[in-house]
Motif scaffolding. Structure first.
Motif, PDB file in Angstrom:
ATOM      1  N   PHE A  79       0.854  -1.630   0.159  1.00 55.59           N
ATOM      2  CA  PHE A  79       0.197   0.175   0.120  1.00 55.59           C
ATOM      3  C   PHE A  79       1.115   1.095   0.028  1.00 55.59           C
ATOM      4  O   PHE A  79       0.161   2.456   0.573  1.00 55.59           O
ATOM      5  CB  PHE A  79      -0.321  -0.023   1.446  1.00 55.59           C
ATOM      6  CG  PHE A  79      -1.551  -1.535   1.358  1.00 55.59           C
ATOM      7  CD1 PHE A  79      -2.879  -1.658   0.484  1.00 55.59           C
ATOM      8  CD2 PHE A  79      -1.249  -2.644   2.285  1.00 55.59           C
ATOM      9  CE1 PHE A  79      -3.600  -2.298   0.546  1.00 55.59           C
ATOM     10  CE2 PHE A  79      -2.144  -3.281   2.052  1.00 55.59           C
ATOM     11  CZ  PHE A  79      -3.402  -3.493   1.014  1.00 55.59           C
ATOM     12  N   GLY A  80       2.055   1.084  -0.270  1.00 53.93           N
ATOM     13  CA  GLY A  80       2.732   2.122  -0.076  1.00 53.93           C
ATOM     14  C   GLY A  80       3.220   2.596   1.404  1.00 53.93           C
ATOM     15  O   GLY A  80       3.147   2.359   2.118  1.00 53.93           O
ATOM     16  N   GLY A  81       3.967   3.265   1.319  1.00 55.79           N
ATOM     17  CA  GLY A  81       4.503   4.500   2.667  1.00 55.79           C
ATOM     18  C   GLY A  81       5.817   3.374   3.578  1.00 55.79           C
ATOM     19  O   GLY A  81       6.237   2.594   2.155  1.00 55.79           O
ATOM     20  N   ASN A  82       6.571   3.623   4.309  1.00 57.36           N
ATOM     21  CA  ASN A  82       7.045   3.403   4.952  1.00 57.36           C
ATOM     22  C   ASN A  82       7.030   2.131   5.185  1.00 57.36           C
ATOM     23  O   ASN A  82       5.799   2.084   5.999  1.00 57.36           O
ATOM     24  CB  ASN A  82       7.881   4.464   5.540  1.00 57.36           C
ATOM     25  CG  ASN A  82       8.566   5.314   4.708  1.00 57.36           C
ATOM     26  OD1 ASN A  82       9.536   5.734   3.722  1.00 57.36           O
ATOM     27  ND2 ASN A  82       8.912   6.890   5.636  1.00 57.36           N
ATOM     28  N   ARG A  83       7.991   1.288   6.093  1.00 50.81           N
ATOM     29  CA  ARG A  83       7.731   0.168   6.499  1.00 50.81           C
ATOM     30  C   ARG A  83       8.882   0.049   7.700  1.00 50.81           C
ATOM     31  O   ARG A  83      10.674   0.283   7.567  1.00 50.81           O
ATOM     32  CB  ARG A  83       8.309  -0.899   5.853  1.00 50.81           C
ATOM     33  CG  ARG A  83       7.397  -1.526   4.564  1.00 50.81           C
ATOM     34  CD  ARG A  83       7.512  -2.754   3.604  1.00 50.81           C
ATOM     35  NE  ARG A  83       7.686  -3.744   4.478  1.00 50.81           N
ATOM     36  CZ  ARG A  83       8.386  -4.685   4.182  1.00 50.81           C
ATOM     37  NH1 ARG A  83       9.981  -4.079   4.534  1.00 50.81           N
ATOM     38  NH2 ARG A  83       8.281  -5.687   5.584  1.00 50.81           N
ATOM     39  N   VAL A  84       8.367  -0.625   9.035  1.00 45.38           N
ATOM     40  CA  VAL A  84       8.963  -0.555  10.370  1.00 45.38           C
ATOM     41  C   VAL A  84      10.206  -1.522  10.673  1.00 45.38           C
ATOM     42  O   VAL A  84       8.945  -2.530  10.499  1.00 45.38           O
ATOM     43  CB  VAL A  84       8.657   0.526  10.983  1.00 45.38           C
ATOM     44  CG1 VAL A  84      10.363   0.200  12.240  1.00 45.38           C
ATOM     45  CG2 VAL A  84       8.877   2.147  10.977  1.00 45.38           C
ATOM     46  N   ILE A  85      11.015  -1.950  10.733  1.00 48.59           N
ATOM     47  CA  ILE A  85      11.645  -3.601  11.094  1.00 48.59           C
ATOM     48  C   ILE A  85      11.950  -2.965  12.468  1.00 48.59           C
ATOM     49  O   ILE A  85      12.822  -2.316  12.767  1.00 48.59           O
ATOM     50  CB  ILE A  85      12.409  -4.040  10.127  1.00 48.59           C
ATOM     51  CG1 ILE A  85      12.276  -4.453   8.917  1.00 48.59           C
ATOM     52  CG2 ILE A  85      12.512  -5.589  11.040  1.00 48.59           C
ATOM     53  CD1 ILE A  85      12.587  -4.661   7.269  1.00 48.59           C
ATOM     54  N   THR A  86      11.698  -3.908  13.613  1.00 46.67           N
ATOM     55  CA  THR A  86      12.347  -3.580  15.083  1.00 46.67           C
ATOM     56  C   THR A  86      13.327  -4.888  15.210  1.00 46.67           C
ATOM     57  O   THR A  86      12.614  -5.995  14.659  1.00 46.67           O
ATOM     58  CB  THR A  86      11.122  -3.375  16.131  1.00 46.67           C
ATOM     59  OG1 THR A  86      10.151  -4.203  16.120  1.00 46.67           O
ATOM     60  CG2 THR A  86      10.792  -1.849  15.145  1.00 46.67           C
ATOM     61  N   ILE A  87      13.900  -4.583  15.629  1.00 49.09           N
ATOM     62  CA  ILE A  87      14.591  -5.964  16.276  1.00 49.09           C
ATOM     63  C   ILE A  87      15.163  -5.768  17.602  1.00 49.09           C
ATOM     64  O   ILE A  87      15.277  -4.759  18.301  1.00 49.09           O
ATOM     65  CB  ILE A  87      16.625  -6.979  15.200  1.00 49.09           C
ATOM     66  CG1 ILE A  87      16.037  -6.359  13.778  1.00 49.09           C
ATOM     67  CG2 ILE A  87      16.915  -7.080  15.623  1.00 49.09           C
ATOM     68  CD1 ILE A  87      16.965  -6.412  13.244  1.00 49.09           C
ATOM     69  N   GLN A  88      14.962  -6.654  18.333  1.00 53.53           N
ATOM     70  CA  GLN A  88      14.654  -6.733  20.296  1.00 53.53           C
ATOM     71  C   GLN A  88      16.295  -7.811  20.423  1.00 53.53           C
ATOM     72  O   GLN A  88      16.151  -9.042  19.556  1.00 53.53           O
ATOM     73  CB  GLN A  88      14.077  -7.837  20.724  1.00 53.53           C
ATOM     74  CG  GLN A  88      13.846  -7.826  22.310  1.00 53.53           C
ATOM     75  CD  GLN A  88      14.423  -7.012  22.970  1.00 53.53           C
ATOM     76  OE1 GLN A  88      13.899  -5.327  22.988  1.00 53.53           O
ATOM     77  NE2 GLN A  88      15.340  -6.153  23.327  1.00 53.53           N
ATOM     78  N   MET A  89      17.402  -6.861  20.585  1.00 58.92           N
ATOM     79  CA  MET A  89      18.689  -8.029  20.779  1.00 58.92           C
ATOM     80  C   MET A  89      18.764  -8.693  22.075  1.00 58.92           C
ATOM     81  O   MET A  89      17.484  -8.426  23.268  1.00 58.92           O
ATOM     82  CB  MET A  89      19.534  -6.915  20.438  1.00 58.92           C
ATOM     83  CG  MET A  89      20.064  -6.308  20.033  1.00 58.92           C
ATOM     84  SD  MET A  89      20.665  -7.638  18.540  1.00 58.92           S
ATOM     85  CE  MET A  89      22.159  -8.200  19.103  1.00 58.92           C
ATOM     86  N   SER A  90      19.083 -10.594  22.085  1.00 54.99           N
ATOM     87  CA  SER A  90      18.404 -11.274  22.879  1.00 54.99           C
ATOM     88  C   SER A  90      19.358 -12.449  23.087  1.00 54.99           C
ATOM     89  O   SER A  90      19.984 -13.320  21.419  1.00 54.99           O
ATOM     90  CB  SER A  90      16.966 -11.621  22.807  1.00 54.99           C
ATOM     91  OG  SER A  90      17.378 -12.763  22.191  1.00 54.99           O
ATOM     92  N   GLY A  91      19.788 -12.466  24.021  1.00 47.96           N
ATOM     93  CA  GLY A  91      21.011 -14.171  23.765  1.00 47.96           C
ATOM     94  C   GLY A  91      22.427 -13.734  23.569  1.00 47.96           C
ATOM     95  O   GLY A  91      22.274 -11.900  22.876  1.00 47.96           O
ATOM     96  N   SER A  92      22.996 -14.596  23.113  1.00 50.23           N
ATOM     97  CA  SER A  92      24.567 -14.332  22.326  1.00 50.23           C
ATOM     98  C   SER A  92      24.721 -14.619  20.655  1.00 50.23           C
ATOM     99  O   SER A  92      25.779 -13.734  20.605  1.00 50.23           O
ATOM    100  CB  SER A  92      25.607 -14.791  23.300  1.00 50.23           C
ATOM    101  OG  SER A  92      25.714 -16.775  23.040  1.00 50.23           O
ATOM    102  N   LYS A  93      24.525 -14.838  20.210  1.00 52.26           N
ATOM    103  CA  LYS A  93      24.383 -15.432  18.954  1.00 52.26           C
ATOM    104  C   LYS A  93      24.263 -13.427  17.922  1.00 52.26           C
ATOM    105  O   LYS A  93      24.074 -12.506  18.483  1.00 52.26           O
ATOM    106  CB  LYS A  93      23.237 -16.158  18.216  1.00 52.26           C
ATOM    107  CG  LYS A  93      23.309 -17.404  19.069  1.00 52.26           C
ATOM    108  CD  LYS A  93      22.326 -18.449  17.529  1.00 52.26           C
ATOM    109  CE  LYS A  93      22.633 -19.716  18.470  1.00 52.26           C
ATOM    110  NZ  LYS A  93      21.577 -19.787  17.241  1.00 52.26           N
ATOM    111  N   SER A  94      25.897 -13.932  17.909  1.00 56.64           N
ATOM    112  CA  SER A  94      25.745 -11.692  16.405  1.00 56.64           C
ATOM    113  C   SER A  94      25.048 -12.129  15.310  1.00 56.64           C
ATOM    114  O   SER A  94      24.634 -13.570  14.352  1.00 56.64           O
ATOM    115  CB  SER A  94      27.391 -12.166  15.800  1.00 56.64           C
ATOM    116  OG  SER A  94      27.839 -11.327  15.099  1.00 56.64           O
TER     117      SER A  94
END
Length: 344
Positions: A79-94
């Motif tokens: 539908f157009g417009g911006n998208r947002v991806i949020t990432i919550q850091m958890s654990g020890s994997k890079s």
């Protein structure tokens, strides 16, 4: 290279640089990290109501599938417009294998917001983002007196209340452990004093310390341990006795923020007893066995989600005052059901 100084972060949030496609928000104050991430996401999305415009991921999701982040970032919105991806850091994997492609070739219409705990200058994630032209880091540290005054002023203005000088000083002495918890505490106070026009020292005495009483502690522990039937009975009893639901919701939010801090420390290898002592140094010895049991039920990702649900329910209870008991109760029962499933 983009490093925003601590005292300039709020100004950046008002007018962010849209050339920055990857934004790392990190710091000791997890509530402030979450609050700023949500605020920035709303700015990027503007009036976009597309439910698919927001993607929530955990760092473990993209660490196990490094190509997923680039795929999500370069997906064109229907539908157009911006998208947002949020990432919550958890654990020890890079997550560096997943992050490097979007740093070198930034997405056009997507913004990647990474939420993390406190990071040293030498941390690979922080170093990579600070060096990238298309990225920025926003540090979040414990509330200073000035920031707390700002929260108080914002909530007073929204509630059309004033506060006496002595009451403000007393309130400041009871705030500051976490941004979201501080704001929730002030919101609770404003709800309590709504019909009085002005917050006094008596309001502070009646409300701010109340969230730690034994009855509310038992309700919060019932939710965190997945004892749904017990929780339901206690909620009915305490709400029937006239206690305001926002008091319970605020106490639950503070509790799960404490759990999240302890669990994040455990993710980094800190033994559970030490993690609990660092996250809640003033915890009464009689409650420690119950909290230790909760640390075995919850993980940092689920605790973070519980904080989000409680924060939203407090906001909704403020908007819909008459529905506050239902909103807070349903959220706590939902959290209890999550704990019950995890404890099987």
């Amino acid at each position: 290279m983009a490093q925003i100084k601590t005292n300039m972060v709020d100004s950046y949030l008002v007018k962010p640089n849209y050339a920055h496609k990857v934004i790392l928000i990190y710091g000791q104050d997890t509530g402030l990290v979450t609050e700023r991430a949500e605020r920035l996401a709303k700015t990027y999305l503007k009036d976009n109501s597309d439910p698919f415009a927001v993607i929530r991921l955990d760092s473990t999701d993209i660490a196990s599938d490094p190509l997923r982040l680039a795929d999500e970032a370069n997906t064109i919105s229907m539908f157009g417009g911006n998208r947002v991806i949020t990432i919550q850091m958890s654990g020890s994997k890079s997550i560096m294998p997943a992050l490097e492609p979007v740093l070198s070739t930034p997405p056009q219409d997507a913004f990647i917001i990474i939420k993390a705990a406190d990071l040293k200058k030498s941390a690979p994630l922080r170093k990579a983002i600070e060096k990238a032209q298309s990225a920025v880091t926003l540090p979040c540290y414990m509330d200073a007196r000035e920031a707390l005054n700002g929260i108080i002023d914002e909530e007073l203005a929204l509630s059309r209340l004033s506060i006496t000088k002595n009451a403000r000083a007393m309130l400041l002495d009871n705030l500051g452990a976490d941004r979201m918890a501080s704001r929730a505490e002030v919101q609770k106070l404003c709800l309590f004093a709504m019909d009085d026009g002005e917050i006094t020292e008596q309001h502070i005495e009646d409300i701010v310390g109340d969230a730690s009483n034994q009855q509310i502690d038992m309700i919060v522990d019932s939710a965190a341990l997945g004892r749904t039937g017990e929780l339901d009975r206690r909620l009915e009893q305490i709400l029937g006795s006239g206690n305001h639901p926002a008091v319970i919701g605020s106490a639950a939010l503070r509790h799960f923020q404490m759990l999240e801090r302890a669990l994040s420390l455990m993710d980094k290898g800190t033994p559970p007893p030490s993690a609990l002592d660092k996250a809640a140094p003033m915890l009464h010895f009689k409650r420690k066995p119950l909290i230790q049991s909760q640390l075995r039920i919850w993980d940092s990702k689920k605790a973070s989600r519980a904080c989000e649900l409680l924060s939203q329910s407090l906001a909704n209870s403020r908007k819909h005052y008459q529905l506050a008991p239902t909103v807070i109760s349903e959220t706590l029962l939902m959290i209890s059901a999550t704990a019950q499933r995890s404890n099987r």
